[in-house]
Enzyme design. Structure first.
Site, PDB file in Angstrom:
ATOM      1  N   LYS A 168       0.862  -1.223   0.054  1.00 22.90           N
ATOM      2  CA  LYS A 168       0.061   0.121  -0.066  1.00 22.90           C
ATOM      3  C   LYS A 168       0.995   1.262  -0.113  1.00 22.90           C
ATOM      4  O   LYS A 168       2.035   1.134   0.075  1.00 22.90           O
ATOM      5  CB  LYS A 168      -1.040   0.022   1.063  1.00 22.90           C
TER       6      LYS A 168
ATOM      7  N   TYR B 163      18.026  29.768   6.848  1.00 20.36           N
ATOM      8  CA  TYR B 163      17.080  30.251   7.440  1.00 20.36           C
ATOM      9  C   TYR B 163      17.171  30.304   8.843  1.00 20.36           C
ATOM     10  O   TYR B 163      17.262  29.650   9.515  1.00 20.36           O
ATOM     11  CB  TYR B 163      15.644  29.406   6.910  1.00 20.36           C
TER      12      TYR B 163
ATOM     13  N   ARG C 265      -9.720   0.877  16.002  1.00 14.81           N
ATOM     14  CA  ARG C 265      -9.724   1.544  14.774  1.00 14.81           C
ATOM     15  C   ARG C 265     -10.474   1.082  13.681  1.00 14.81           C
ATOM     16  O   ARG C 265     -11.513   1.716  13.145  1.00 14.81           O
ATOM     17  CB  ARG C 265      -8.160   1.521  14.237  1.00 14.81           C
TER      18      ARG C 265
ATOM     19  N   MET D 238      13.470  24.022   0.998  1.00 13.42           N
ATOM     20  CA  MET D 238      12.456  23.451   0.279  1.00 13.42           C
ATOM     21  C   MET D 238      13.250  22.444  -0.714  1.00 13.42           C
ATOM     22  O   MET D 238      12.959  21.197  -0.992  1.00 13.42           O
ATOM     23  CB  MET D 238      11.637  24.282  -0.480  1.00 13.42           C
TER      24      MET D 238
HETATM   25  C1  LIG Z   1      -3.910  -4.123   8.368  1.00 14.45           C
HETATM   26  C2  LIG Z   1      -2.392  -4.127   8.098  1.00 14.45           C
HETATM   27  N1  LIG Z   1      -1.689  -5.123   8.025  1.00 14.45           N
HETATM   28  C3  LIG Z   1      -0.461  -5.103   8.096  1.00 14.45           C
HETATM   29  C4  LIG Z   1       0.435  -3.993   7.931  1.00 14.45           C
HETATM   30  C5  LIG Z   1       1.894  -3.917   7.731  1.00 14.45           C
HETATM   31  O1  LIG Z   1       2.386  -3.342   8.974  1.00 14.45           O
HETATM   32  P1  LIG Z   1       4.040  -3.163   8.869  1.00 14.45           P
HETATM   33  O2  LIG Z   1       4.463  -2.312   7.970  1.00 14.45           O
HETATM   34  O3  LIG Z   1       4.170  -2.758  10.375  1.00 14.45           O
HETATM   35  O4  LIG Z   1       4.403  -4.479   8.573  1.00 14.45           O
HETATM   36  C6  LIG Z   1      -0.559  -2.937   7.893  1.00 14.45           C
HETATM   37  C7  LIG Z   1       0.310  -1.582   7.907  1.00 14.45           C
HETATM   38  O5  LIG Z   1      -0.221  -0.364   8.470  1.00 14.45           O
HETATM   39  C8  LIG Z   1      -1.781  -2.801   8.187  1.00 14.45           C
HETATM   40  O6  LIG Z   1      -2.562  -1.530   8.415  1.00 14.45           O
END
Ligand SMILES: Cc1ncc(COP(=O)(O)O)c(C=O)c1O
Length: 359
Positions: A35, A255, A130, A303
């Site tokens: 992701k 800066y 969550r 930047m």
């Molecule tokens: C549901 C879920 N599984 C697995 C992961 C992977 O976690 P990590 O990057 O700490 O291994 C995440 C990351 O946020 C997650 O949201």
């Protein structure tokens, strides 16, 4: 000529780290979590490279999954947060996505959509608070899902809040709650482990692990280095010295004149800044390698540029190589000097730094 900032992505290192996760949990199948553009490493390039290696990929949402299918990625892809709109269910069937279900709307949406899915991952809220179904309300969800003729397999899933803290009781507490919730359904597969849990916690055998950050060679632990864990860093961010000057004792740099020279000093300016994702919060102990020698940030990160005190490296020249993080200068250390975590630094790298892929 081009601005010399480059993020070198070592694809073989990512494969090495995935293989390590599988070795640590030999009876488990493993997602590669890609992701957020594979944590900034380039989801398409990473997934294409790993497509024949992994058991499946995991992404946050359908847009990320579609991007991979458009790039001809064939492995199963799990949507970790499930669908957000009813119209997505049909797309999930069409593109063979696996889907997390974590609330009533998603459950009813799946049942109403009348589409076929290979797997649903039912997320149980074991304490993270969550996402997920209340542990004492799991049975009706499972009953409805397993009696659906449209579902291949149901997997029970949870996510840990504190697996990176080996002294915390949160992980065993969450496991107990999860195991209680699933006790009447011992035959269903499970998925509980992120990177920290994969690396260090005793887990139920089998099921699906979900390593993310470790794939990119980054330690999830404050006090255990990636090297100690056997991980190889996947992103090495490099640039070059673009200007040099000598300043007198008491003169200031950048800066707000935040860095004041202690004696005659040599200052090197490097092409990288917060516009690329380099952290503006980096303090004056943040290490940077110039020709493989360590020196430190001097002055505020701008930047497009940073300034380094290279007084101890008198042979420094314009055009010299600079390594901001990666091989030899862990991103975890840079993050610690910037009041953040390495996850954030690699994930928020902008497209301005060109990516160069190495196999
Ligand atoms: C549901 C879920 N599984 C697995 C992961 C992977 O976690 P990590 O990057 O700490 O291994 C995440 C990351 O946020 C997650 O949201």
């Amino acid at each position: 000529m081009a601005r010399p900032l480059t993020a070198h992505i070592n694809l073989a290192a990512i494969k090495h780290n995935y293989d390590l996760a599988k070795k640590l949990q030999p009876k488990a199948k493993a997602f590669a979590v890609v992701k957020a553009n594979a944590y900034g490493h380039g989801a398409v390039q990473v997934a294409q490279y790993l497509d024949e290696t992994v058991d499946a990929f995991a992404v946050a949402a359908i847009e990320e999954a579609l991007e991979l299918r458009e790039a001809n990625v064939q492995s199963p892809i799990l949507l970790l947060e499930g669908v957000f709109e009813a119209s997505e269910w049909q797309v999930c069937e069409d593109f063979n996505f696996w889907v997390a279900v974590e609330n009533d709307t998603q459950l009813e949406g799946f049942l109403a959509a009348n589409i076929k899915l290979g797997k649903i991952f039912l997320k149980i809220d074991s304490g993270m608070h969550r996402l997920g179904v209340e542990p004492n309300n799991v049975a009706p969800y499972i009953d409805k899902l397993v009696s659906s003729e449209n579902l291949g397999e149901l997997v029970l899933m949870t996510h840990f809040s504190s697996a990176d803290d080996l002294a915390s009781s949160a992980t065993p507490e969450q496991l107990t709650i999860f195991n209680q919730a699933r006790s009447q359904f011992p035959d269903l597969e499970t998925s509980v482990a992120n990177s920290a849990a994969t690396l260090k916690w005793a887990l139920p055998e089998g099921g699906w692990i979900r390593p993310g950050i470790m794939l990119y060679g980054i330690s999830p632990f404050d006090d255990i280095s990636a090297q100690t864990l056997g991980l190889k860093p996947a992103m090495t961010l490099t640039s070059k010295v673009i200007s040099l000057r000598d300043i007198a004792d008491g003169e200031a740099v950048g800066y707000a004149r935040a860095y004041v020279a202690q004696g005659q000093s040599r200052i090197a300016t490097v092409a990288v800044g917060y516009g690329d994702g380099y952290p503006r919060m980096a303090d004056h102990q943040t290490p940077v390698l110039v020709n493989q020698n360590v020196c430190y940030i001097s002055g505020r990160v701008s930047m497009d540029m940073i300034t380094l005190d290279v007084t101890s490296l008198p042979y420094t020249q314009v055009g010299d190589d600079v390594l901001l993080w990666g091989e030899g200068n862990p991103v975890e250390v840079v993050a610690a000097h910037s009041s953040t975590i390495a996850y954030e630094l690699v994930t928020r790298m902008t497209g301005r730094a060109k990516r160069q892929y190495h196999k």
